[in-house]
Design an enzyme around this catalytic site. Structure first.
Site, PDB file in Angstrom:
ATOM      1  CB  SER A 109     -55.392-103.866 -69.923  1.00  0.00           C
ATOM      2  OG  SER A 109     -54.190-103.119 -69.555  1.00  0.00           O
ATOM      3  CE  LYS A 132     -53.289-100.291 -72.003  1.00  0.00           C
ATOM      4  NZ  LYS A 132     -52.774-101.175 -70.984  1.00  0.00           N
ATOM      5  CB  SER A 154     -51.298-104.947 -69.260  1.00  0.00           C
ATOM      6  OG  SER A 154     -52.145-105.274 -68.266  1.00  0.00           O
TER       7      SER A 154
END
Length: 525
Positions: free
Chosen positions: A168, A76, A192
């Site tokens: 996210s 990420k 997330s």
């Protein structure tokens, strides 16, 4: 080959059935073919190929570094990576190249993993849809699956109703679900990692707070952030956790504990378990399909001899509000470092230092980030501090005690939904503002972060629309191995079907060795 598990591919590499370079090139090819998903912000092709070459030399010399040597992974884009741009999907950090690796990234590289690239997210990980970053929203691979197209009667040429991934860590979830890597790092502050895992039909794991280092993870909420792991099966998660877990002198919150084992037992005696079902999680907004699957999952445990009981987490109704106050307060503090002076974006406004600060943050942050900063600053004002921040901390303590009481009563694992519904179309998702969406999407997940507990979302079945639905298992603090052992047993029982991606199934050798799908044990009533 790309449809196999991480452990299977690791064995194939050791046996010489495939080389790291072949594996790397296949993943890079698939990344290009699935570019429409917008899962990656940066594809580190040259870096990955060089790492594959080095891995290949080790295998030829019989000096493999372990199960992750030669395995493609993604990270990420809020984890620092040496020499590779780290943006947090924000204008504020566009062009920022860190001089160091996050500890978790370094641990993966030390084991020979191949870094395919940095994945997309909501700006600074503030969101639940992976729709608010400056590089555009991430598309859910299941939008283009045969299962969804057939059950929802979507025209293969109609691209207007594409689905969100959740967030996210949506880029990481999409990357794993679309077979472009075998594991990906996400971050988890209020759900997330687990939220997008549920929507993308993969496993999303949030470790106990303090088990895995946060050093190099660009902070959102220091007291809740943890690196998350996304894979296609629980056993793969355990392998990655075995590499990442352990004390880090660069992160004082990590515990001095031995690293977790790199595998979980294949079988277990479920009859010795006590499974708790929190009654407060049966909320009116929960879809009938998720409710049905939750009930069936409880019945499944009970049918195998486990004790299944209803439990109470009485302060659950306050958790979302409490989370919002604490989250935004820490966000306001953490975002203060982005002032345009040390690194990141700097506005050209030079009337005064104050004007430059204001313009930098106006240009660098989106509305969502600025809104959370404003909320946090409001709660931290001298006249509001006691009434908001301090009270929220007290409520957090009560929420933690609720979990402690339940586990001390003899419950081993809690079984809950992960999300209220299946993934929704993007056009429907953006009808509501970010704060409202996050409050709805984090309802079952954020309390776990406030309590510092381990939790995992496991895909269990497809909805009537042909979309994944996941359920969440929550364990005692630092009982991550026990939690993953239960999750592995559960995963084996439900036999979640493999995604059939239209356009990629023509090249079955690249993804799936056989096109047969296992049928899910849990079906809609």
């Amino acid at each position: 080959m790309l449809g196999r598990t991480l452990r299977e591919v690791s064995a194939a590499l050791k046996q010489g059935q495939v080389t790291p370079t072949e594996l790397c090139k296949n993943c890079l090819s698939l990344i290009k073919k699935t570019k429409y998903l917008n899962a990656y912000i940066t594809v580190s092709e040259e870096v990955a190929l060089k790492q594959a070459e080095e891995s290949e030399k080790r295998y030829k010399q019989g000096q493999s570094l372990g199960d992750l040597d030669g395995i493609p992974v993604a990270v990420k884009d809020n984890f620092s990576t040496t020499g590779i741009e780290t943006t947090c999907a924000s204008n504020m950090l566009k062009g920022y190249v860190p001089p160091y690796n996050a500890t978790v990234v370094q641990k993966l590289l030390d084991q020979g993993a191949l870094l395919m690239g940095k994945t997309n997210l909501d700006e600074f990980a503030m969101g639940s849809g992976s729709t608010d970053g400056v590089f555009g929203p991430v598309r859910n691979p299941w939008t283009y699956s045969k299962q969804y197209r057939e059950r929802s009667r979507q025209d293969a040429g109609d691209d207007s109703h594409w689905l969100i991934t959740g967030g996210s860590s949506g880029g990481s979830a999409a990357a794993v679900a679309a077979f472009t890597c075998f594991a990906a790092l996400g971050s988890d502050t209020g759900g997330s990692t687990r939220n997008p895992a549920a929507h993308c039909g993969i496993v999303g794991f949030k470790p106990s707070y303090g088990l895995v280092s946060r050093h190099g993870l660009i902070p959102l909420v220091n007291s809740m952030d943890v690196p998350g792991i996304l894979t296609r099966c629980v056993d793969d998660t355990a392998i990655v956790l075995g590499t990442l877990a352990g004390h880090d002198p660069k992160d004082s919150t990590t515990v001095r504990n031995p690293a977790q084992p790199a595998s979980v037992p294949g079988g277990m005696d479920v009859s010795r378990l006590c499974i708790g079902i929190p009654k407060e999680y049966l909320v009116p907004e929960l879809s009938s399909e998720v409710r049905s699957l939750w009930s069936q999952a409880a019945d499944l445990f009970e049918s195998e001899g486990a004790k299944v009981i209803e439990v109470s987490l009485p302060h659950t109704c306050y958790s979302i509000v409490c989370y919002h106050v604490l989250c935004t307060s820490e966000v306001a503090s953490n975002m203060a470092r982005f002032d345009g002076l040390q690194y990141g974006h700097r506005s050209g406004v030079d009337v005064s230092t104050e004007a430059m600060y204001a313009a930098t943050r106006q240009e660098g942050f989106n509305d969502v980030v600025r809104g959370r900063i404003l909320s946090g600053n409001f709660f931290l004002l001298k006249e509001n501090y006691e009434n908001y921040f301090v009270k929220a901390q007290k409520v957090r303590r009560l929420i933690v005690k609720d979990f402690v009481d339940v586990f001390e009563s003899g419950v081993d694992v809690l079984l809950t939904p992960t999300t209220l519904t299946e993934a929704v179309p993007y056009l429907e998702f953006i009808k509501e503002d970010n704060r409202t969406r996050s409050a709805q999407d984090d309802i079952f997940t954020q309390a776990v972060n406030m309590a510092g507990l381990p939790a995992v979302s496991v895909p269990v079945a497809l909805s009537n629309q042909g979309l994944p639905i996941g359920l969440q298992l929550i364990g005692r603090a630092f009982c991550d191995q026990q939690l993953l052992t239960v999750a592995k047993w559960f995963e084996k029982q439900v036999q979640f079907p493999v995604i059939q991606l239209q356009g990629l199934m023509d090249d079955g050798s690249l993804v799936l060795e056989n096109g047969k799908l296992t049928s899910a044990s849990l079906t809609q009533r």
